[in-house]
Motif scaffolding. Sequence first.
Motif, mmCIF file in Angstrom:
data_model
loop_
_atom_site.group_PDB
_atom_site.id
_atom_site.type_symbol
_atom_site.label_atom_id
_atom_site.label_comp_id
_atom_site.label_asym_id
_atom_site.label_seq_id
_atom_site.Cartn_x
_atom_site.Cartn_y
_atom_site.Cartn_z
ATOM 1 N N VAL A 131 -26.609 36.521 -12.865
ATOM 2 C CA VAL A 131 -27.230 35.908 -14.242
ATOM 3 C C VAL A 131 -27.704 34.411 -14.055
ATOM 4 O O VAL A 131 -28.691 34.365 -14.608
ATOM 5 C CB VAL A 131 -25.728 35.709 -14.958
ATOM 6 C CG1 VAL A 131 -26.133 34.916 -16.127
ATOM 7 C CG2 VAL A 131 -25.239 37.058 -15.270
ATOM 8 N N GLY A 132 -27.536 33.538 -13.154
ATOM 9 C CA GLY A 132 -28.175 32.205 -13.010
ATOM 10 C C GLY A 132 -29.629 32.535 -12.394
ATOM 11 O O GLY A 132 -30.534 31.820 -13.202
ATOM 12 N N ALA A 133 -29.751 33.481 -11.558
ATOM 13 C CA ALA A 133 -31.220 33.679 -10.920
ATOM 14 C C ALA A 133 -31.880 34.443 -12.176
ATOM 15 O O ALA A 133 -33.285 34.099 -12.215
ATOM 16 C CB ALA A 133 -31.047 34.515 -9.898
ATOM 17 N N GLN A 134 -31.527 35.271 -13.123
ATOM 18 C CA GLN A 134 -32.035 36.047 -14.020
ATOM 19 C C GLN A 134 -32.815 34.986 -15.121
ATOM 20 O O GLN A 134 -33.918 34.886 -15.390
ATOM 21 C CB GLN A 134 -31.402 36.922 -14.456
ATOM 22 C CG GLN A 134 -30.985 38.294 -13.853
ATOM 23 C CD GLN A 134 -30.000 39.055 -14.403
ATOM 24 O OE1 GLN A 134 -29.340 38.862 -15.393
ATOM 25 N NE2 GLN A 134 -29.843 40.321 -13.809
ATOM 26 N N LEU A 135 -31.699 34.066 -15.382
ATOM 27 C CA LEU A 135 -32.248 32.968 -16.392
ATOM 28 C C LEU A 135 -33.146 31.863 -15.725
ATOM 29 O O LEU A 135 -34.156 31.890 -16.529
ATOM 30 C CB LEU A 135 -30.794 32.138 -16.813
ATOM 31 C CG LEU A 135 -30.013 33.030 -17.614
ATOM 32 C CD1 LEU A 135 -28.672 32.118 -17.715
ATOM 33 C CD2 LEU A 135 -30.276 33.419 -19.006
ATOM 34 N N ALA A 136 -33.178 31.630 -14.464
ATOM 35 C CA ALA A 136 -34.147 30.908 -13.967
ATOM 36 C C ALA A 136 -35.529 31.470 -13.828
ATOM 37 O O ALA A 136 -36.306 30.849 -14.295
ATOM 38 C CB ALA A 136 -33.714 30.376 -12.502
ATOM 39 N N VAL A 137 -35.256 32.676 -13.611
ATOM 40 C CA VAL A 137 -36.658 33.620 -13.417
ATOM 41 C C VAL A 137 -37.349 33.703 -14.835
ATOM 42 O O VAL A 137 -38.532 33.544 -14.948
ATOM 43 C CB VAL A 137 -36.344 34.941 -12.730
ATOM 44 C CG1 VAL A 137 -37.849 35.753 -12.777
ATOM 45 C CG2 VAL A 137 -36.193 34.539 -11.231
ATOM 46 N N ALA A 138 -36.495 33.964 -15.517
ATOM 47 C CA ALA A 138 -37.145 34.084 -16.945
ATOM 48 C C ALA A 138 -37.779 32.946 -17.600
ATOM 49 O O ALA A 138 -38.749 32.956 -18.238
ATOM 50 C CB ALA A 138 -35.873 34.527 -18.084
ATOM 51 N N TRP A 139 -36.938 31.863 -17.220
ATOM 52 C CA TRP A 139 -37.571 30.594 -17.774
ATOM 53 C C TRP A 139 -38.858 30.194 -17.196
ATOM 54 O O TRP A 139 -39.848 29.746 -17.839
ATOM 55 C CB TRP A 139 -36.496 29.453 -17.650
ATOM 56 C CG TRP A 139 -36.865 27.935 -18.237
ATOM 57 C CD1 TRP A 139 -36.736 27.685 -19.382
ATOM 58 C CD2 TRP A 139 -37.714 26.959 -17.769
ATOM 59 N NE1 TRP A 139 -37.154 26.491 -19.683
ATOM 60 C CE2 TRP A 139 -37.749 25.942 -18.420
ATOM 61 C CE3 TRP A 139 -38.139 26.885 -16.328
ATOM 62 C CZ2 TRP A 139 -38.462 24.712 -18.264
ATOM 63 C CZ3 TRP A 139 -38.739 25.709 -15.960
ATOM 64 C CH2 TRP A 139 -38.922 24.705 -16.943
ATOM 65 N N LEU A 140 -38.915 30.259 -16.007
ATOM 66 C CA LEU A 140 -40.219 29.898 -15.171
ATOM 67 C C LEU A 140 -41.358 30.920 -15.396
ATOM 68 O O LEU A 140 -42.374 30.545 -15.671
ATOM 69 C CB LEU A 140 -39.987 30.339 -13.766
ATOM 70 C CG LEU A 140 -38.862 29.025 -13.127
ATOM 71 C CD1 LEU A 140 -38.635 29.455 -11.728
ATOM 72 C CD2 LEU A 140 -39.584 27.708 -13.054
ATOM 73 N N LEU A 141 -40.893 32.263 -15.512
ATOM 74 C CA LEU A 141 -42.256 33.361 -16.003
ATOM 75 C C LEU A 141 -42.385 32.801 -17.345
ATOM 76 O O LEU A 141 -43.725 32.833 -17.822
ATOM 77 C CB LEU A 141 -41.454 34.613 -16.005
ATOM 78 C CG LEU A 141 -41.508 35.113 -14.490
ATOM 79 C CD1 LEU A 141 -40.777 36.545 -14.685
ATOM 80 C CD2 LEU A 141 -42.609 35.133 -13.925
ATOM 81 N N ALA A 142 -41.793 32.482 -18.438
ATOM 82 C CA ALA A 142 -41.993 32.271 -19.864
ATOM 83 C C ALA A 142 -42.813 31.214 -20.036
ATOM 84 O O ALA A 142 -43.961 31.024 -20.439
ATOM 85 C CB ALA A 142 -40.580 32.056 -20.469
#
Length: 659
Positions: free
Chosen positions: A638-649
């Motif tokens: 979950v933490g990795a998904q949120l981090a990746v989502a934020w960076l990509l966005a």
Amino acid sequence: MSCHDASPGAATTTLDAPLVVLVGNPNVGKSTLFNALTGARQRVVNAPGTTVELQSGTWRPGGAAARGEVRLVDLPGAYSLVARTPDEQVTADVVAGGAALGRPDLAVVLVEAGALARSLYLLGQVARLGLRVVVGLTMVDVARSRGVDVDVDALADRLGVPVVAVHPRSGRGTDALADVVLATLRDADADADADAGRVRLPGTVDPVPVDPVPVDPAPDEVEALFAWVDDLVRAVGGVAPAGVRTWSDRLDRVLLHPVAGIPVLLAVMWLLFQLATAAAAPLMDAVDGFVTGTLADGVTTGLDTVHAPAWLTGLLVDGVLAGVGTVAAFVPLMALMFVAVAVLEDCGYLARAAFVADRAMRAIGLDGRAMLPFVVGFGCNLPALAATRTLPHARQRLMVGLLVPWTSCPARLTVYVLLSSIFFPGHAGTAIFLMYVASVALVVLGGLLLRVTLFRDLRREPLVLALPAYQRPRLRALALSTWTRVLSFLTKAGQVVVVTLTLVWVALAVPVVGGHAVGDVPVADSLYGRAAEAVAPVLAPAGFGDWHASAALVTGFVAKEVAVGALAQAYAVDEPDDPAAAGDLGDRLRATFEESSGGHAAAAAAAFMVFVLAYTPCLATVAEQWRLFGARWTLGCVGAQLAVAWLLAVAVFRVGALL
């Protein structure tokens, strides 16, 4: 570990009951036999400290009056006790008595009649550890169709232990198996030093003291075991005559063909996708409508009759019952997918599909068996996680389970349609298509990154499969397997969903400013709204740092399909019946994104869509990950998904703003 009955009101097996383990190669019929012996008295458990699933249940051989109950455990398929995978390590540990289950009293080793050499080598390793053994000879009919007719009596005489021909799919031979298991346990109880269940090993292979992990045999002992196996196979008629071809061989010429096999694979995967979407949707809607409609109305009426306070009605109906409805709505989908995967596995096609898809999956360091969960994931992430059980090794199941949430399920499509119709009206189809391209890219790139970091231990090995014979699926076995796994989802993942949705209702119902009653408060003035406001600044670099957007994303963590409704609720406008015709919601959202992005609303909308794709898919998926892989891996994911989502966005917004 005690084995508790999965069925309500059934008996419980205690640790005092004998422990019997099923041991054998993959696809030898262990799970089918386990279902036949235990019926509904079973449950799915994880081996302590691992993500390896075990089937554990209660067996009553000969009836309760004869011996009482037996703890029966279906161990992961293994080719050797010199473990090369976590699954084989669990089997090796249990057989050696070094696992939390304790030392088994008896091993029922299943030996495939058509593949005696492979099965007997594993039997020799089990016997070397001093474990008492009963042999179940399976797939006798399939072997005979290939010209192999094993002499059961001769095999029993050479081994020195009982050998029973069993047909797990039809149940034939299970009574005889129960009789010899009871007799062996009885003889062992009467005389601990008796030879009951002791395999006659070759003279150069001595039993070893039991260690927590079996020691590797010396080279001369390995050579002696192979020679012993070869002699046994020849002595009991286990050698197939040359030139025998069956209808299975002729069918495989098409299904395994590098060209003809691909259209068949694509057709099967398409059917699975349709099952997860078009076929499951009406059933899910019907269940959800009953729970959150008919049942909720009845509960509301009952509470009104007793003049219950409004907050209590809201808590029970909009909180607890809404959570129950969410879980219940997934039951038809899970059941359909469990049945579909079991049918493909039971009939023998799943192994063929893995062979055909192997080259494509090699791109991310996995073999062809990973194709199934990813395809199912585009229909729904939740059953895709369940489909990872078809993978042979725990580390592969874990890696695929971490990647599945990046397959874009139809729930996200509602958000894509809404935003693309508002901000890209002339190119909405292209925008949505690019989201699916980005989904595939995330899976591939994420897989490559995991392979060089957390999963460096996954070796790139050629796919070696023992193709099972084509068989007709057995309805009773399918029903038992589906019931057990659906019940496991309900009792474990379901609890997490219900509790979390109840807490979400509480956050929406509790006011943080005066003038509002509990349960009757605008979103902006609720605890939930203030939490959304606190999150909003984190999203500002991506162009949508507004509490309306962050509130929708927080709600989307529960379920993506309700994110549009959350936006409408935040703006206090009607939710559009068709996301492509956004109406007032579109006007409000366009104005918000214009302001939050500094005039780059389209770039902010694209960033929002990418964030929806990359962050946590839904609460039910998280709960299933927790059940399958444990808290540490789930929270890390979950933490990795949120981090990746934020960076990509942020990246998408910055680049889009420049363009």
